[in-house]
Design a protein around this motif. Structure first.
Motif, short mmCIF file in Angstrom:
data_model
loop_
_atom_site.label_atom_id
_atom_site.label_comp_id
_atom_site.label_asym_id
_atom_site.label_seq_id
_atom_site.Cartn_x
_atom_site.Cartn_y
_atom_site.Cartn_z
N VAL A 66 -46.40 -2.52 1.07
CA VAL A 66 -45.61 -2.28 0.14
C VAL A 66 -45.35 -3.81 -0.78
N VAL A 67 -45.50 -4.71 -0.07
CA VAL A 67 -45.19 -6.33 -0.77
C VAL A 67 -46.40 -6.46 -1.75
N ILE A 68 -47.64 -6.20 -1.46
CA ILE A 68 -48.80 -6.18 -2.18
C ILE A 68 -48.73 -5.36 -3.30
N GLY A 69 -48.30 -4.14 -3.08
CA GLY A 69 -48.45 -3.12 -4.15
C GLY A 69 -47.41 -3.66 -5.23
N VAL A 70 -46.22 -3.58 -4.88
CA VAL A 70 -45.02 -3.96 -5.70
C VAL A 70 -45.34 -5.46 -6.48
N ALA A 71 -45.80 -6.43 -5.59
CA ALA A 71 -46.15 -7.79 -6.38
C ALA A 71 -47.26 -7.55 -7.41
N SER A 72 -48.18 -6.73 -7.13
CA SER A 72 -49.39 -6.54 -7.96
C SER A 72 -48.80 -5.77 -9.44
N VAL A 73 -47.86 -4.80 -9.14
CA VAL A 73 -47.35 -4.13 -10.26
C VAL A 73 -46.31 -5.08 -11.10
N GLY A 114 -43.83 -14.92 -8.98
CA GLY A 114 -44.31 -16.43 -8.80
C GLY A 114 -46.18 -16.22 -9.04
N VAL A 115 -46.86 -15.30 -8.88
CA VAL A 115 -47.97 -15.09 -9.25
C VAL A 115 -48.20 -15.30 -10.72
N ALA A 116 -47.48 -14.42 -11.39
CA ALA A 116 -47.55 -14.67 -12.67
C ALA A 116 -47.22 -16.01 -13.45
N SER A 137 -43.88 -13.02 -19.39
CA SER A 137 -42.70 -12.68 -19.86
C SER A 137 -42.19 -11.62 -18.99
N ILE A 138 -41.18 -11.75 -18.25
CA ILE A 138 -40.65 -10.92 -17.11
C ILE A 138 -39.78 -9.73 -17.85
N ALA A 139 -40.30 -8.40 -17.42
CA ALA A 139 -39.68 -7.45 -17.99
C ALA A 139 -38.64 -6.84 -16.92
N LEU A 140 -37.24 -6.92 -17.40
CA LEU A 140 -36.43 -6.42 -16.33
C LEU A 140 -36.35 -5.26 -15.82
N TRP A 141 -36.97 -4.26 -16.81
CA TRP A 141 -36.99 -2.89 -16.19
C TRP A 141 -38.27 -2.82 -15.10
#
Length: 408
Positions: free
Chosen positions: A28-35, A353-355, A367-371
């Motif tokens: 789950v961490v890898i999937g969400v972090a990638s997205v 953090g990766v971005a 640019s962080i998208a809140l959605w």
């Protein structure tokens, strides 16, 4: 059983098996972090491109041999076969386009800049007509722009980007200094404001000289990019682009009904094309990341099934004491949902953090998208609940007598 009590029991169970919980969360961490990382970087690139393109002005359009972005190799080969846009084309638009308020042109090449013992290779050498820096929205912080007199006399004067000042002149006042552009001496007359990096590539490693002087050194066989300003009056852009298109089609003998043998782009065209390209990239990346989420969900379901087997006697005791099927289901659903939601939260932090790390190392805009943050958490929780239903139902359907006889 109250929800609060069920949540407390779920957290206690997860804490009692910390290593197993951590390993389960990885998918789950890898999937969400990638997205999150992909969406953050693509959103940053979209904002950057929109800002840069719109910086030219909503009333500026360009005429060039090929578009700024090409999404297929076949199209690229087609564009490469086109005739170059030459000085005659530029003068035709400059002299005959009545709806064009201002017209300029640019050529470019790569070259070597030398100042004393210092040198810079792979520097972009630009050939500018007068006031091209203004049309490209370059802010001259010291000195002046290239003028019509410089262009008429092929004067050996130059505008420089901030990289040339910092790396070659070492911060000295650049005005009046002489640099050599591929061996030809030029006197610096202006310094542009620092633009920074894009995709790790500096936007300040350039020198601009009068287009006529550029042609004397590099020849006129390179294609031009024509810049034109239409004005902000209603319908001015449409009138100017239509007129400029017809002028070039006539000059280049494009047959009626045939496509243009050149590319006309406005700021909206460039932003729209980039958004389309980045959207396709984002969709592919999100689809790949979704596979990680599915794998993570399967791992959660597997671990929850193991947990049901390990806690069979506990389930039997709870049922014997009056726990209902809904209480047992709630307990295990909360456990799987909490596990995946925690993984989603860690993934969001890791993705951002990766971005930011990529931005720091490569200069790629972010640019962080809140959605995307809320979507990532919601998807993670949904995965946990979806894949936790079967283990929870299996636990709820256990016969209390059989469960109490279990050896676990």
């Amino acid at each position: 059983m109250e929800t609060k009590e069920a949540l407390r029991i779920a957290l206690q169970s997860l804490w009692a098996n910390k290593l197993r919980t951590i390993l389960t969360l990885l998918g789950v961490v890898i999937g969400v972090a990638s997205v999150i990382a992909v969406v953050t970087l693509v959103n940053g690139a979209n904002v950057y491109v929109a800002t840069k393109v719109n910086g030219y002005g909503a009333d500026v359009f360009t005429l060039s041999k090929q578009p700024a972005f090409t999404d297929s190799y076949a199209d690229f080969l087609t564009y490469e076969k086109r005739k170059i846009i030459g000085m005659e084309d530029y003068h035709a638009v400059q002299n005959d386009c009545r709806h064009c308020l201002q017209v300029g042109a640019m050529q470019s090449s790569l070259g070597k800049i030398v100042f004393g013992p210092q040198s810079s290779s792979d520097t972009t050498i630009r050939g500018y007509t007068s006031l091209m820096a203004e049309m490209q929205n370059l802010n001259i912080v010291e000195g002046r722009d290239i003028t019509q007199a410089d262009e008429d006399h092929a004067a050996h004067v130059a505008l420089i980007g901030s990289d040339i000042e910092e790396n070659l002149l070492k911060g000295d006042d650049p005005l009046g200094k002489e640099i050599r552009v591929d061996g030809v001496p030029y006197t610096i007359i202006g310094l542009s404001e620092k633009q920074g990096k894009t995709l790790g590539q500096s936007q300040d490693n350039w020198v601009a000289v009068p287009l006529t002087a550029f042609d004397k050194t590099y020849g006129s066989s390179k294609t031009l990019t024509i810049y034109s300003k239409a004005g902000n009056a209603p319908g001015a852009m449409e009138a100017a682009t239509d007129e400029a298109r017809q002028l070039l089609r006539l000059r280049r003998h494009d047959l009626p009904g045939a496509p243009d043998s050149f590319t006309l782009e406005t700021s909206d065209t460039l932003v729209g094309l980039w958004t389309q390209i980045s959207g396709s990239f984002e969709a592919v990346a999100v689809a790949i990341a979704a596979i990680s989420l599915i794998v993570g969900g399967i791992v959660i379901m597997n671990i929850m099934l193991v947990s049901v087997t390990e806690r069979t006697r506990e389930i039997g005791v709870r049922k014997a004491l009056g726990a209902r099927r809904s209480d047992i289901m709630l307990q295990f659903l909360l456990e799987s949902g909490t596990m995946s939601l925690l993984g989603g939260a860690i993934g969001v932090i890791g993705g951002v953090g990766v971005a930011q790390l990529i931005t720091l190392l490569l200069g790629f805009p972010a640019s962080i998208a809140l959605w995307s943050i809320f979507a990532g958490l919601a998807v993670a929780a949904s995965v946990g609940l979806f894949f936790g239903v079967y283990p929870a139902r299996k636990a709820a359907e256990l016969d209390p007598i059989v469960a109490l006889r279990s050896e676990f």
